[in-house]
Design an enzyme around this catalytic site. Structure first.
Site, PDB file in Angstrom:
ATOM      1  N   GLY A  33      48.012 -28.649   1.905  1.00  0.00           N
ATOM      2  CA  GLY A  33      46.724 -29.701   2.237  1.00  0.00           C
ATOM      3  C   GLY A  33      45.592 -29.091   3.025  1.00  0.00           C
ATOM      4  O   GLY A  33      44.636 -29.307   2.833  1.00  0.00           O
ATOM      5  N   HIS A  34      46.430 -28.321   3.913  1.00  0.00           N
ATOM      6  CA  HIS A  34      45.295 -27.633   4.871  1.00  0.00           C
ATOM      7  C   HIS A  34      44.709 -26.492   3.915  1.00  0.00           C
ATOM      8  O   HIS A  34      43.305 -26.601   4.089  1.00  0.00           O
ATOM      9  CB  HIS A  34      45.931 -26.895   5.894  1.00  0.00           C
ATOM     10  N   GLY A 144      41.452 -34.190   6.128  1.00  0.00           N
ATOM     11  CA  GLY A 144      42.143 -34.783   5.237  1.00  0.00           C
ATOM     12  C   GLY A 144      42.418 -36.267   5.199  1.00  0.00           C
ATOM     13  O   GLY A 144      42.291 -36.755   6.371  1.00  0.00           O
ATOM     14  N   GLN A 150      42.228 -41.384  11.743  1.00  0.00           N
ATOM     15  CA  GLN A 150      41.889 -40.323  12.357  1.00  0.00           C
ATOM     16  C   GLN A 150      40.376 -40.049  11.675  1.00  0.00           C
ATOM     17  O   GLN A 150      39.422 -40.020  12.487  1.00  0.00           O
ATOM     18  CB  GLN A 150      42.627 -39.111  12.308  1.00  0.00           C
ATOM     19  N   SER A 183      52.935 -31.357   8.080  1.00  0.00           N
ATOM     20  CA  SER A 183      53.430 -30.336   8.803  1.00  0.00           C
ATOM     21  C   SER A 183      54.846 -30.977   9.431  1.00  0.00           C
ATOM     22  O   SER A 183      55.927 -30.052   9.508  1.00  0.00           O
ATOM     23  CB  SER A 183      52.765 -29.811  10.013  1.00  0.00           C
ATOM     24  N   ARG A 184      54.882 -32.115   9.488  1.00  0.00           N
ATOM     25  CA  ARG A 184      55.936 -32.905  10.083  1.00  0.00           C
ATOM     26  C   ARG A 184      57.120 -33.035   8.987  1.00  0.00           C
ATOM     27  O   ARG A 184      58.508 -33.061   9.154  1.00  0.00           O
ATOM     28  CB  ARG A 184      56.013 -34.380  10.484  1.00  0.00           C
TER      29      ARG A 184
HETATM   30  O1  PAF Z   1      44.584 -33.806  11.975  1.00  0.00           O
HETATM   31  C1  PAF Z   1      45.042 -32.670  12.724  1.00  0.00           C
HETATM   32  O2  PAF Z   1      45.750 -31.891  12.421  1.00  0.00           O
HETATM   33  C2  PAF Z   1      44.579 -32.858  14.293  1.00  0.00           C
HETATM   34  O3  PAF Z   1      44.675 -34.270  14.676  1.00  0.00           O
HETATM   35  C3  PAF Z   1      43.196 -32.506  14.525  1.00  0.00           C
HETATM   36  C4  PAF Z   1      41.936 -33.094  13.924  1.00  0.00           C
HETATM   37  C5  PAF Z   1      43.294 -30.808  14.214  1.00  0.00           C
HETATM   38  C6  PAF Z   1      42.842 -32.379  16.063  1.00  0.00           C
HETATM   39  O4  PAF Z   1      43.941 -31.818  16.817  1.00  0.00           O
END
Ligand code: PAF
Length: 276
Positions: A33-34, A144, A150, A183-184
Protein backbone atom coordinates in the site's frame (compact mmCIF):
# COMPACT_ATOMS: atom_id res chain seq x y z
CA UNK A 1 19.05 7.32 -1.69
CA UNK A 2 19.75 10.00 0.93
CA UNK A 3 18.63 9.28 4.50
CA UNK A 4 18.24 12.19 6.94
CA UNK A 5 17.58 12.09 10.66
CA UNK A 6 17.45 15.82 11.40
CA UNK A 7 15.31 18.66 10.09
CA UNK A 8 18.39 20.85 9.45
CA UNK A 9 20.19 18.29 7.31
CA UNK A 10 17.04 17.51 5.31
CA UNK A 11 16.29 21.22 4.81
CA UNK A 12 19.88 21.93 3.77
CA UNK A 13 19.60 19.20 1.12
CA UNK A 14 16.15 20.23 -0.14
CA UNK A 15 17.18 23.90 -0.31
CA UNK A 16 19.66 22.96 -3.04
CA UNK A 17 16.92 21.18 -5.02
CA UNK A 18 15.01 23.37 -7.42
CA UNK A 19 12.65 20.67 -8.60
CA UNK A 20 9.16 19.35 -8.04
CA UNK A 21 9.09 17.64 -4.64
CA UNK A 22 6.50 14.96 -3.88
CA UNK A 23 6.02 13.60 -0.38
CA UNK A 24 4.77 10.34 1.13
CA UNK A 25 4.43 10.51 4.93
CA UNK A 26 4.42 7.10 6.64
CA UNK A 27 4.85 5.47 10.01
CA UNK A 28 7.03 2.74 8.52
CA UNK A 29 6.34 -1.04 8.60
CA UNK A 30 5.95 -0.52 4.89
CA UNK A 31 3.83 -2.73 2.65
CA UNK A 32 2.54 -2.69 -0.93
CA UNK A 33 0.00 0.00 0.00
CA UNK A 34 2.80 2.42 0.91
CA UNK A 35 4.78 1.38 -2.16
CA UNK A 36 1.82 2.23 -4.37
CA UNK A 37 1.89 5.77 -2.91
CA UNK A 38 5.63 5.92 -3.57
CA UNK A 39 5.08 4.85 -7.19
CA UNK A 40 2.38 7.50 -7.76
CA UNK A 41 4.75 10.04 -6.24
CA UNK A 42 7.75 9.01 -8.30
CA UNK A 43 5.72 9.04 -11.53
CA UNK A 44 4.60 12.63 -10.98
CA UNK A 45 7.53 14.40 -9.29
CA UNK A 46 11.25 15.01 -9.75
CA UNK A 47 12.18 14.24 -6.16
CA UNK A 48 10.33 11.77 -3.93
CA UNK A 49 10.64 12.26 -0.17
CA UNK A 50 9.31 9.56 2.19
CA UNK A 51 9.13 10.10 5.94
CA UNK A 52 9.16 7.27 8.47
CA UNK A 53 8.05 8.41 11.89
CA UNK A 54 5.83 6.64 14.42
CA UNK A 55 4.08 9.72 15.71
CA UNK A 56 3.35 9.37 19.44
CA UNK A 57 0.78 12.19 19.57
CA UNK A 58 -1.69 10.31 17.38
CA UNK A 59 -1.80 7.22 19.61
CA UNK A 60 -4.53 7.45 22.20
CA UNK A 61 -3.51 4.01 23.51
CA UNK A 62 -0.03 3.54 25.02
CA UNK A 63 -0.02 -0.18 24.31
CA UNK A 64 -0.86 0.41 20.65
CA UNK A 65 2.11 2.83 20.41
CA UNK A 66 4.47 0.36 22.11
CA UNK A 67 3.33 -2.53 19.89
CA UNK A 68 3.30 -0.60 16.61
CA UNK A 69 5.63 -2.53 14.26
CA UNK A 70 9.02 -0.90 13.65
CA UNK A 71 11.02 -2.35 10.76
CA UNK A 72 13.35 0.50 9.74
CA UNK A 73 16.12 -1.54 8.07
CA UNK A 74 13.65 -3.46 5.93
CA UNK A 75 11.72 -0.25 5.13
CA UNK A 76 14.89 1.46 3.92
CA UNK A 77 15.73 -1.50 1.70
CA UNK A 78 12.25 -1.43 0.17
CA UNK A 79 12.46 2.31 -0.49
CA UNK A 80 15.92 1.98 -2.00
CA UNK A 81 14.59 -0.68 -4.35
CA UNK A 82 11.75 1.64 -5.42
CA UNK A 83 14.29 4.32 -6.31
CA UNK A 84 13.17 6.81 -3.64
CA UNK A 85 15.41 9.89 -3.52
CA UNK A 86 15.12 10.99 0.10
CA UNK A 87 14.02 9.34 3.36
CA UNK A 88 13.45 11.36 6.51
CA UNK A 89 13.39 9.33 9.73
CA UNK A 90 13.58 11.73 12.66
CA UNK A 91 13.55 10.86 16.37
CA UNK A 92 10.67 11.89 18.62
CA UNK A 93 12.88 14.62 20.16
CA UNK A 94 13.67 15.97 16.71
CA UNK A 95 9.97 16.39 15.83
CA UNK A 96 8.82 17.35 19.35
CA UNK A 97 11.64 19.22 21.14
CA UNK A 98 8.77 20.76 23.12
CA UNK A 99 5.33 19.20 23.65
CA UNK A 100 3.03 20.21 20.79
CA UNK A 101 0.19 22.05 22.49
CA UNK A 102 -1.66 22.99 19.29
CA UNK A 103 -5.30 21.98 19.08
CA UNK A 104 -6.96 22.20 15.70
CA UNK A 105 -10.57 22.98 14.95
CA UNK A 106 -11.34 20.20 12.50
CA UNK A 107 -14.86 21.40 11.80
CA UNK A 108 -16.37 18.42 13.61
CA UNK A 109 -14.84 15.94 11.13
CA UNK A 110 -12.86 14.45 14.01
CA UNK A 111 -15.86 13.75 16.19
CA UNK A 112 -17.40 10.72 14.49
CA UNK A 113 -16.19 7.21 13.54
CA UNK A 114 -12.43 6.92 14.26
CA UNK A 115 -12.55 10.18 16.22
CA UNK A 116 -15.24 8.85 18.55
CA UNK A 117 -13.25 5.70 19.29
CA UNK A 118 -9.79 7.32 19.33
CA UNK A 119 -10.09 10.68 21.12
CA UNK A 120 -7.26 13.07 20.18
CA UNK A 121 -6.05 10.83 17.35
CA UNK A 122 -6.77 13.24 14.51
CA UNK A 123 -5.39 16.24 16.39
CA UNK A 124 -2.13 14.27 16.68
CA UNK A 125 -2.21 13.37 12.98
CA UNK A 126 -2.69 17.03 12.07
CA UNK A 127 0.11 18.10 14.43
CA UNK A 128 2.64 15.85 12.72
CA UNK A 129 1.40 16.28 9.16
CA UNK A 130 1.51 20.10 9.40
CA UNK A 131 5.02 19.91 10.91
CA UNK A 132 6.18 17.55 8.15
CA UNK A 133 4.66 19.80 5.47
CA UNK A 134 6.58 22.75 6.94
CA UNK A 135 9.82 20.78 6.94
CA UNK A 136 9.53 19.10 3.52
CA UNK A 137 7.51 21.84 1.73
CA UNK A 138 6.30 19.46 -0.97
CA UNK A 139 4.20 20.56 -3.95
CA UNK A 140 2.21 17.34 -3.68
CA UNK A 141 1.60 14.82 -0.89
CA UNK A 142 0.14 11.34 -1.21
CA UNK A 143 -2.27 9.63 1.20
CA UNK A 144 -4.02 6.27 1.06
CA UNK A 145 -7.81 6.02 0.84
CA UNK A 146 -7.85 3.28 3.47
CA UNK A 147 -7.62 5.99 6.13
CA UNK A 148 -10.56 7.77 4.58
CA UNK A 149 -11.40 10.01 7.52
CA UNK A 150 -7.74 11.01 7.87
CA UNK A 151 -7.64 11.93 4.19
CA UNK A 152 -10.82 14.03 4.50
CA UNK A 153 -9.43 15.81 7.56
CA UNK A 154 -6.08 16.52 5.90
CA UNK A 155 -7.83 18.03 2.87
CA UNK A 156 -9.92 20.17 5.25
CA UNK A 157 -6.88 21.39 7.21
CA UNK A 158 -4.85 22.17 4.08
CA UNK A 159 -7.77 24.27 2.85
CA UNK A 160 -8.39 26.00 6.17
CA UNK A 161 -4.71 26.83 6.78
CA UNK A 162 -4.08 27.53 3.08
CA UNK A 163 -1.04 25.25 3.07
CA UNK A 164 0.38 25.30 -0.47
CA UNK A 165 0.35 21.55 -1.06
CA UNK A 166 -1.78 19.45 -3.36
CA UNK A 167 -3.24 16.38 -1.67
CA UNK A 168 -3.51 13.29 -3.86
CA UNK A 169 -5.37 10.22 -2.66
CA UNK A 170 -4.52 6.71 -3.82
CA UNK A 171 -6.78 3.63 -3.88
CA UNK A 172 -6.71 0.95 -1.19
CA UNK A 173 -4.32 -1.90 -1.94
CA UNK A 174 -5.59 -5.32 -0.83
CA UNK A 175 -4.07 -8.69 -0.02
CA UNK A 176 -5.04 -11.44 -2.52
CA UNK A 177 -7.83 -12.47 -0.09
CA UNK A 178 -9.23 -8.93 -0.06
CA UNK A 179 -7.96 -7.71 3.33
CA UNK A 180 -6.99 -4.04 3.07
CA UNK A 181 -3.24 -3.74 3.54
CA UNK A 182 -2.21 -2.26 6.88
CA UNK A 183 0.92 -2.32 9.01
CA UNK A 184 -1.33 -3.64 11.78
CA UNK A 185 -2.09 -6.84 9.79
CA UNK A 186 1.34 -8.06 10.96
CA UNK A 187 0.01 -8.09 14.52
CA UNK A 188 -3.05 -10.27 13.87
CA UNK A 189 -3.23 -13.71 15.52
CA UNK A 190 -3.71 -16.72 13.25
CA UNK A 191 -7.48 -17.02 13.78
CA UNK A 192 -8.03 -13.27 13.41
CA UNK A 193 -5.95 -13.16 10.23
CA UNK A 194 -8.07 -15.96 8.78
CA UNK A 195 -11.27 -14.17 9.75
CA UNK A 196 -10.25 -10.68 8.59
CA UNK A 197 -10.98 -11.02 4.82
CA UNK A 198 -14.67 -11.33 5.74
CA UNK A 199 -14.67 -7.57 6.31
CA UNK A 200 -14.05 -6.63 2.68
CA UNK A 201 -16.11 -9.56 1.38
CA UNK A 202 -19.15 -8.26 3.27
CA UNK A 203 -18.51 -4.66 2.19
CA UNK A 204 -18.34 -5.67 -1.48
CA UNK A 205 -21.49 -7.79 -1.17
CA UNK A 206 -23.25 -4.89 0.51
CA UNK A 207 -22.44 -2.67 -2.47
CA UNK A 208 -24.37 -5.07 -4.70
CA UNK A 209 -27.28 -5.43 -2.28
CA UNK A 210 -27.80 -1.69 -2.00
CA UNK A 211 -30.94 -1.71 -4.19
CA UNK A 212 -32.72 -4.23 -1.96
CA UNK A 213 -32.33 -2.55 1.42
CA UNK A 214 -32.70 0.86 3.03
CA UNK A 215 -29.47 2.48 4.32
CA UNK A 216 -30.34 1.49 7.88
CA UNK A 217 -31.18 -2.09 6.93
CA UNK A 218 -27.98 -2.48 4.94
CA UNK A 219 -25.90 -1.10 7.81
CA UNK A 220 -27.44 -3.67 10.17
CA UNK A 221 -26.91 -6.44 7.62
CA UNK A 222 -23.19 -5.60 7.33
CA UNK A 223 -22.73 -5.46 11.10
CA UNK A 224 -24.55 -8.77 11.65
CA UNK A 225 -22.64 -10.58 8.90
CA UNK A 226 -19.27 -9.56 10.31
CA UNK A 227 -20.22 -10.10 13.94
CA UNK A 228 -21.33 -13.63 13.07
CA UNK A 229 -17.63 -14.50 12.99
CA UNK A 230 -16.44 -15.10 16.58
CA UNK A 231 -13.05 -13.45 15.93
CA UNK A 232 -14.49 -10.15 14.66
CA UNK A 233 -16.47 -7.40 16.38
CA UNK A 234 -17.67 -4.32 14.52
CA UNK A 235 -16.99 -1.03 16.32
CA UNK A 236 -18.90 1.06 13.80
CA UNK A 237 -20.14 0.93 10.26
CA UNK A 238 -21.35 4.22 8.81
CA UNK A 239 -22.35 5.24 5.31
CA UNK A 240 -21.29 8.87 5.03
CA UNK A 241 -21.09 11.80 2.64
CA UNK A 242 -17.46 11.73 1.45
CA UNK A 243 -16.80 15.43 2.17
CA UNK A 244 -18.75 16.29 5.33
CA UNK A 245 -18.60 12.72 6.74
CA UNK A 246 -22.25 13.25 7.74
CA UNK A 247 -24.12 9.90 7.85
CA UNK A 248 -26.57 9.53 4.95
CA UNK A 249 -30.01 8.12 5.64
CA UNK A 250 -31.32 7.66 2.07
CA UNK A 251 -29.73 6.30 -1.09
CA UNK A 252 -31.18 9.13 -3.18
CA UNK A 253 -29.30 11.86 -1.26
CA UNK A 254 -27.24 13.64 -3.94
CA UNK A 255 -23.82 13.09 -2.34
CA UNK A 256 -20.95 10.67 -2.94
CA UNK A 257 -21.25 7.92 -0.32
CA UNK A 258 -18.58 5.90 1.42
CA UNK A 259 -19.18 3.04 3.82
CA UNK A 260 -16.54 3.19 6.56
CA UNK A 261 -15.98 0.37 9.01
CA UNK A 262 -13.80 -0.39 12.03
CA UNK A 263 -13.60 -3.92 13.34
CA UNK A 264 -11.85 -5.38 16.35
CA UNK A 265 -10.00 -8.58 15.56
CA UNK A 266 -8.71 -9.66 18.97
CA UNK A 267 -6.62 -6.75 20.23
CA UNK A 268 -6.14 -5.26 16.77
CA UNK A 269 -8.41 -2.66 15.15
CA UNK A 270 -8.85 -2.91 11.41
CA UNK A 271 -10.46 -0.26 9.23
CA UNK A 272 -11.70 -0.43 5.66
CA UNK A 273 -14.11 1.41 3.38
CA UNK A 274 -15.92 1.09 0.11
CA UNK A 275 -17.74 3.55 -2.14
CA UNK A 276 -21.51 3.07 -2.43
O1 PAF B 1 -1.37 7.37 7.80
C1 PAF B 1 -0.33 7.35 8.49
O2 PAF B 1 0.53 6.47 8.36
C2 PAF B 1 -0.11 8.43 9.53
O3 PAF B 1 -1.30 8.78 10.14
C3 PAF B 1 0.63 9.65 8.97
C4 PAF B 1 -0.19 10.36 7.90
C5 PAF B 1 1.97 9.24 8.41
C6 PAF B 1 0.88 10.67 10.10
O4 PAF B 1 1.65 10.11 11.13
Amino acid sequence: MEVFYTINSLRYYLDQVDKKVGFVPTMGALHEGHLSLVRYCKANNDVTVVSIFVNPTQFNDKEDLANYPRTLEKDLQMLQKEGVDVVFCPSVDEMYPEPDTRTFDLGGLDKMMEGAFRPGHFNGVVQIVTKLFEVVRPQTAYFGEKDFQQLTIIRYVVNQLQIPVQIVSCPIVREPDGLAMSSRNLLLGENERKAAPLISQVLFKAKNLKGNYSVEELKNWVINQINSNPYLKVEYFEIVDDVSLRPVSRWDEPVAKVGCIAVRAGKIRLIDNVRF
